[in-house]
Every structure is written in structure tokens, then in C-alpha cells.
Design a protein around this motif. Structure first.
Motif, PDB file in Angstrom:
ATOM      1  N   PHE A 114     -16.480  14.804 -44.921  1.00 41.59           N
ATOM      2  CA  PHE A 114     -17.017  14.001 -43.526  1.00 41.59           C
ATOM      3  C   PHE A 114     -15.862  13.918 -42.401  1.00 41.59           C
ATOM      4  CE2 PHE A 114     -16.648   9.807 -41.399  1.00 41.59           C
ATOM      5  CZ  PHE A 114     -18.027  10.045 -41.019  1.00 41.59           C
ATOM      6  N   GLY A 115     -14.763  13.898 -42.591  1.00 38.95           N
ATOM      7  CA  GLY A 115     -13.726  13.918 -41.701  1.00 38.95           C
ATOM      8  C   GLY A 115     -13.558  15.175 -41.208  1.00 38.95           C
ATOM      9  N   PHE A 116     -13.532  16.316 -41.810  1.00 39.48           N
ATOM     10  CA  PHE A 116     -13.652  17.615 -41.128  1.00 39.48           C
ATOM     11  C   PHE A 116     -14.624  17.902 -40.289  1.00 39.48           C
ATOM     12  CE2 PHE A 116     -14.905  22.174 -41.592  1.00 39.48           C
ATOM     13  CZ  PHE A 116     -14.020  22.760 -40.847  1.00 39.48           C
ATOM     14  N   ILE A 117     -15.899  17.546 -40.711  1.00 39.48           N
ATOM     15  CA  ILE A 117     -17.024  17.759 -39.863  1.00 39.48           C
ATOM     16  C   ILE A 117     -17.235  16.820 -38.654  1.00 39.48           C
ATOM     17  CG2 ILE A 117     -19.088  16.567 -40.777  1.00 39.48           C
ATOM     18  CD1 ILE A 117     -18.940  20.410 -40.239  1.00 39.48           C
ATOM     19  N   GLU A 118     -16.873  15.907 -38.788  1.00 37.40           N
ATOM     20  CA  GLU A 118     -17.170  14.892 -37.795  1.00 37.40           C
ATOM     21  C   GLU A 118     -15.984  15.231 -36.788  1.00 37.40           C
ATOM     22  OE1 GLU A 118     -19.088  11.818 -37.288  1.00 37.40           O
ATOM     23  OE2 GLU A 118     -19.959  13.223 -38.279  1.00 37.40           O
ATOM     24  N   SER A 119     -14.962  15.894 -37.039  1.00 40.02           N
ATOM     25  CA  SER A 119     -13.889  15.996 -36.104  1.00 40.02           C
ATOM     26  C   SER A 119     -14.417  17.237 -35.370  1.00 40.02           C
ATOM     27  CB  SER A 119     -12.547  16.504 -36.589  1.00 40.02           C
ATOM     28  OG  SER A 119     -12.427  17.523 -37.288  1.00 40.02           O
ATOM     29  N   LEU A 120     -15.101  18.214 -36.005  1.00 31.89           N
ATOM     30  CA  LEU A 120     -15.554  19.257 -35.090  1.00 31.89           C
ATOM     31  C   LEU A 120     -16.634  18.580 -34.185  1.00 31.89           C
ATOM     32  CD1 LEU A 120     -15.802  22.085 -37.706  1.00 31.89           C
ATOM     33  CD2 LEU A 120     -13.874  21.465 -36.214  1.00 31.89           C
ATOM     34  N   LYS A 121     -17.584  17.837 -34.519  1.00 35.78           N
ATOM     35  CA  LYS A 121     -18.620  17.403 -33.780  1.00 35.78           C
ATOM     36  C   LYS A 121     -18.046  16.692 -32.576  1.00 35.78           C
ATOM     37  CE  LYS A 121     -21.990  16.475 -37.449  1.00 35.78           C
ATOM     38  NZ  LYS A 121     -22.619  15.422 -38.454  1.00 35.78           N
ATOM     39  N   ALA A 122     -16.909  15.902 -32.838  1.00 42.93           N
ATOM     40  CA  ALA A 122     -16.309  15.107 -31.695  1.00 42.93           C
ATOM     41  C   ALA A 122     -15.600  15.891 -30.577  1.00 42.93           C
ATOM     42  CB  ALA A 122     -15.262  14.015 -32.364  1.00 42.93           C
ATOM     43  N   ASP A 123     -14.981  17.031 -31.236  1.00 41.61           N
ATOM     44  CA  ASP A 123     -13.930  17.844 -30.299  1.00 41.61           C
ATOM     45  C   ASP A 123     -14.235  19.199 -29.928  1.00 41.61           C
ATOM     46  OD1 ASP A 123     -12.480  15.431 -30.295  1.00 41.61           O
ATOM     47  OD2 ASP A 123     -11.454  16.179 -31.913  1.00 41.61           O
ATOM     48  N   ALA A 124     -15.627  19.788 -30.634  1.00 38.26           N
ATOM     49  CA  ALA A 124     -15.777  20.907 -30.072  1.00 38.26           C
ATOM     50  C   ALA A 124     -16.645  21.042 -29.033  1.00 38.26           C
ATOM     51  CB  ALA A 124     -16.680  21.717 -31.197  1.00 38.26           C
ATOM     52  N   PRO A 125     -16.640  22.082 -28.199  1.00 35.23           N
ATOM     53  CA  PRO A 125     -17.525  22.253 -26.903  1.00 35.23           C
ATOM     54  C   PRO A 125     -18.980  21.729 -27.020  1.00 35.23           C
ATOM     55  CG  PRO A 125     -16.101  24.027 -27.146  1.00 35.23           C
ATOM     56  CD  PRO A 125     -16.367  23.647 -28.382  1.00 35.23           C
ATOM     57  N   ALA A 126     -19.665  21.210 -25.861  1.00 32.79           N
ATOM     58  CA  ALA A 126     -20.938  20.689 -26.155  1.00 32.79           C
ATOM     59  C   ALA A 126     -21.833  22.088 -26.438  1.00 32.79           C
ATOM     60  CB  ALA A 126     -21.210  20.040 -24.804  1.00 32.79           C
ATOM     61  N   GLY A 127     -22.736  21.688 -27.383  1.00 33.69           N
ATOM     62  CA  GLY A 127     -23.493  22.732 -27.805  1.00 33.69           C
ATOM     63  C   GLY A 127     -23.132  23.659 -28.928  1.00 33.69           C
ATOM     64  N   TRP A 128     -21.902  23.417 -29.334  1.00 28.35           N
ATOM     65  CA  TRP A 128     -21.294  24.226 -30.527  1.00 28.35           C
ATOM     66  C   TRP A 128     -21.899  23.317 -31.832  1.00 28.35           C
ATOM     67  CZ3 TRP A 128     -18.844  23.474 -34.929  1.00 28.35           C
ATOM     68  CH2 TRP A 128     -18.244  24.715 -35.856  1.00 28.35           C
ATOM     69  N   VAL A 129     -22.519  24.463 -32.694  1.00 27.28           N
ATOM     70  CA  VAL A 129     -22.812  23.919 -34.071  1.00 27.28           C
ATOM     71  C   VAL A 129     -22.282  24.795 -35.134  1.00 27.28           C
ATOM     72  CG1 VAL A 129     -24.837  22.795 -33.112  1.00 27.28           C
ATOM     73  CG2 VAL A 129     -24.983  25.075 -33.827  1.00 27.28           C
ATOM     74  N   ALA A 130     -22.028  24.211 -36.198  1.00 26.14           N
ATOM     75  CA  ALA A 130     -21.519  25.001 -37.234  1.00 26.14           C
ATOM     76  C   ALA A 130     -22.390  26.185 -37.920  1.00 26.14           C
ATOM     77  CB  ALA A 130     -20.980  24.142 -38.458  1.00 26.14           C
ATOM     78  N   SER A 131     -23.610  25.832 -37.631  1.00 27.07           N
ATOM     79  CA  SER A 131     -24.737  26.738 -38.456  1.00 27.07           C
ATOM     80  C   SER A 131     -24.738  27.965 -37.663  1.00 27.07           C
ATOM     81  CB  SER A 131     -25.887  26.069 -38.800  1.00 27.07           C
ATOM     82  OG  SER A 131     -26.383  25.338 -37.806  1.00 27.07           O
ATOM     83  N   ALA A 132     -24.435  27.963 -36.373  1.00 31.63           N
ATOM     84  CA  ALA A 132     -24.680  28.986 -35.576  1.00 31.63           C
ATOM     85  C   ALA A 132     -24.462  30.418 -35.933  1.00 31.63           C
ATOM     86  CB  ALA A 132     -24.136  28.890 -34.069  1.00 31.63           C
ATOM     87  N   GLY A 133     -23.337  30.608 -36.852  1.00 37.03           N
ATOM     88  CA  GLY A 133     -22.851  31.775 -37.210  1.00 37.03           C
ATOM     89  C   GLY A 133     -21.915  31.728 -38.510  1.00 37.03           C
ATOM     90  N   PRO A 134     -21.403  32.969 -38.869  1.00 33.54           N
ATOM     91  CA  PRO A 134     -20.574  32.900 -39.903  1.00 33.54           C
ATOM     92  C   PRO A 134     -19.249  32.090 -39.774  1.00 33.54           C
ATOM     93  CG  PRO A 134     -21.166  35.096 -39.358  1.00 33.54           C
ATOM     94  CD  PRO A 134     -21.660  34.387 -38.481  1.00 33.54           C
ATOM     95  N   ALA A 135     -18.528  31.654 -40.740  1.00 35.50           N
ATOM     96  CA  ALA A 135     -17.303  30.835 -40.609  1.00 35.50           C
ATOM     97  C   ALA A 135     -16.363  31.675 -41.370  1.00 35.50           C
ATOM     98  CB  ALA A 135     -17.338  29.445 -41.249  1.00 35.50           C
TER      99      ALA A 135
END
Length: 284
Positions: A114-135
Motif C-alpha cells: 500500500f505504501g509503495f503504490i500510494e507513494s507513486l500515485k502521490a509523486d509520479a507525474p500527472a497521468g502516469w499509471v503503473a499498468s501502462a507498460g512493463p515494470a
């Protein structure tokens, strides 16, 4: 632990580990207690491994104790000591948050994903989503397990996992399914081609540890780069990624956001992560 006198029982929580002196969790929870005007305590609780079972068994007997955070080396060992654990803790294979239930039973959860994904949601650029491509994830330890669970739950369909020991990467791929693809450590740079996210979960690059050596030439310019290390806050990986124009997220956010569910369970208020909180937690 020492029990409080009956006439001064206040809500208490803390962090257990061995050692635990380095933990910044008391600054985190102390800030929230003060911010919300709550009466409560959050302490560092050094617990050697041989005392863990006894400490956990005594936890519900301590007046005012609502629960604890769990850090190294107890996150795995505490699992069988819980009356219940949540699905995320079961999948990660570790507990980082213990809540004393009203009936005195112990509920274990893992809020690292939860902490990891919430930190990405909060601090990644607007419009970035984790599911958009490979990690691409570096490392195959406990932190990597939490990141893998978070990313799979966020819809990542392809997760490339590079580790210095390929056997550990293969074992995690076998456990988590076909979306996780093991990558040989020597192939880590080439495997960056086409990724949407790069995450370092190893200790490489941390203060006092060897550097993380990885060429970023094949990393797409739009890829988000995260390092869960927060000492130093700007690791060499993040500095190099930012220097070539990639958006970056430091490791402090994961620590801050993972604390939110525990604080709410123990003290009854849902806290938020703010710039003021970051400053307070980083302050010496």
C-alpha cells in the motif's frame, strides 16, 4: 515493555526490531499525534529475536497498547504468532503492522505494498499509471515481494525481475506467476528497454553500501524511476535518471504512506502525508 499505571493509561503503539534505534517511525507517528491533538505514545521497542514470541504474547496484556509496527528481522517470524493475517501479508510472506483487536487477539497486516503504490500515485507525474507498460524491479528480497504484489494488483501485466542471485528471481517468478519474468543480473541494463517503471529494492546505493551499477541508456525517457532507499534521499540512481530527464520518486514516500493504516487503526484518525511531515521525518 512496562505497564502504565491504571490512572494514566493512554493509547500506545511502537516499532519492534533488532536493532531499532535507526527507525524514523517514531518521528512519523509522533508528528501525526501532535498534528491531530491526540493523547498517545509511539516508542522504539528493541526486541531481540529470542524474546519475540514472549513479547507478542504479552502485547494484549499491556494497558493501552494498541499494536506495533514490525521491522527487520521480525517481519517473517511474527507471522505464525498472529491470530489472523490479511491476504496481502500472506502473499508477501511478512507482517509489518500488528493491531490488538478488541477481544485481545492479534491481527497482522502488511502495508508496505500500500505504501509503495500510494507513494507513486502521490509523486509520479500527472497521468502516469503503473499498468501502462512493463515494470523492472531490481532485487528479490522482502521489499521486492511487497513491490511485486503492489504492481501486480495495480494491473502490471509484465514485471521483469533482476537479482544478483538468479535463483531467487526464478523462485519469485514461480510463486507469483507468468507476469513475473526473471532476468539475469548481467542483463539488467538491456532489460530496461520499453519499461514504464524502474524500481530499485536492493540496498545497493544506500549510505554505507556498494553503489548500484546499471546503465540507463536503454531506459525510455518517459519511464518513472523509484528507489526505495531514502538514505540518501536522492540516490545515485535517482540523480542519474533525473539528469537524463526521467521523472523520479524517492523512497521516503513509501515509509510515510505505509504508516497511515496502522496509525488509523491504533489512534482512530486517518492521517495524511504532507510536505511538513516529510521535513519532520527527515530532520535529525
Amino acid at each position: 515493555m512496562s505497564a502504565a499505571n491504571d490512572d494514566e493509561i493512554i493509547p500506545r503503539a511502537g516499532v519492534i526490531g533488532w536493532p531499532v534505534a535507526h527507525s524514523r517511525s517514531p518521528k512519523l507517528h509522533g508528528f501525526w499525534l501532535k498534528q491531530h491533538g491526540l493523547t498517545g505514545r509511539y516508542d522504539k521497542l528493541p526486541v531481540p529475536p529470542e524474546d519475540l514470541a514472549g513479547f507478542i504474547a504479552d502485547l494484549p496484556k499491556e494497558p493501552g497498547f494498541r499494536g506495533v509496527n514490525v521491522t527487520i528481522p521480525h517481519k517473517i517470524a511474527v507471522l505464525p504468532l498472529m491470530a489472523q493475517i490479511d491476504d496481502v501479508a500472506r502473499r508477501i510472506g511478512a507482517v509489518n503492522t500488528v493491531v490488538v483487536q478488541p477481544d485481545g487477539s492479534l491481527y497482522g497486516s502488511n502495508t508496505d505494498a500500500f505504501g509503495f503504490i500510494e507513494s507513486l500515485k502521490a509523486d509520479a507525474p500527472a497521468g502516469w499509471v503503473a499498468s501502462a507498460g512493463p515494470a523492472m524491479v531490481l532485487g528479490a528480497g522482502g521489499a521486492a515481494r511487497a513491490v511485486i504484489v503492489a504492481l501486480l494488483d495495480a494491473g502490471v501485466a509484465e514485471l521483469r525481475l533482476a537479482n544478483r542471485s538468479i535463483e531467487k528471481a526464478v523462485a519469485l517468478a514461480d510463486e507469483f506467476g507468468h507476469a513475473v519474468q526473471p532476468v539475469a543480473w548481467d542483463d539488467r541494463a538491456a532489460a530496461l528497454a520499453g519499461v514504464n517503471l524502474l524500481v530499485n529494492t536492493t540496498s545497493l546505493g544506500m549510505a554505507g553500501q556498494p553503489p548500484l551499477e546499471i546503465a540507463l541508456d536503454d531506459l525510455p525517457a518517459t519511464a518513472l524511476v523509484n528507489d526505495i532507499v531514502y538514505s540518501p534521499l536522492v540516490t545515485d540512481l535517482l540523480a542519474r535518471a533525473k539528469g537524463r530527464g526521467n521523472p523520479v520518486v524517492d523512497g521516503l514516500g513509501m515509509l510515510l504512506h505505509q504508516g497511515r493504516p496502522g496509525f488509523e487503526a491504533w489512534f482512530g484518525v486517518a492521517p495524511s502525508v504532507t510536505p511538513e511531515l516529510r521535513e519532520a521525518v527527515l530532520a535529525d
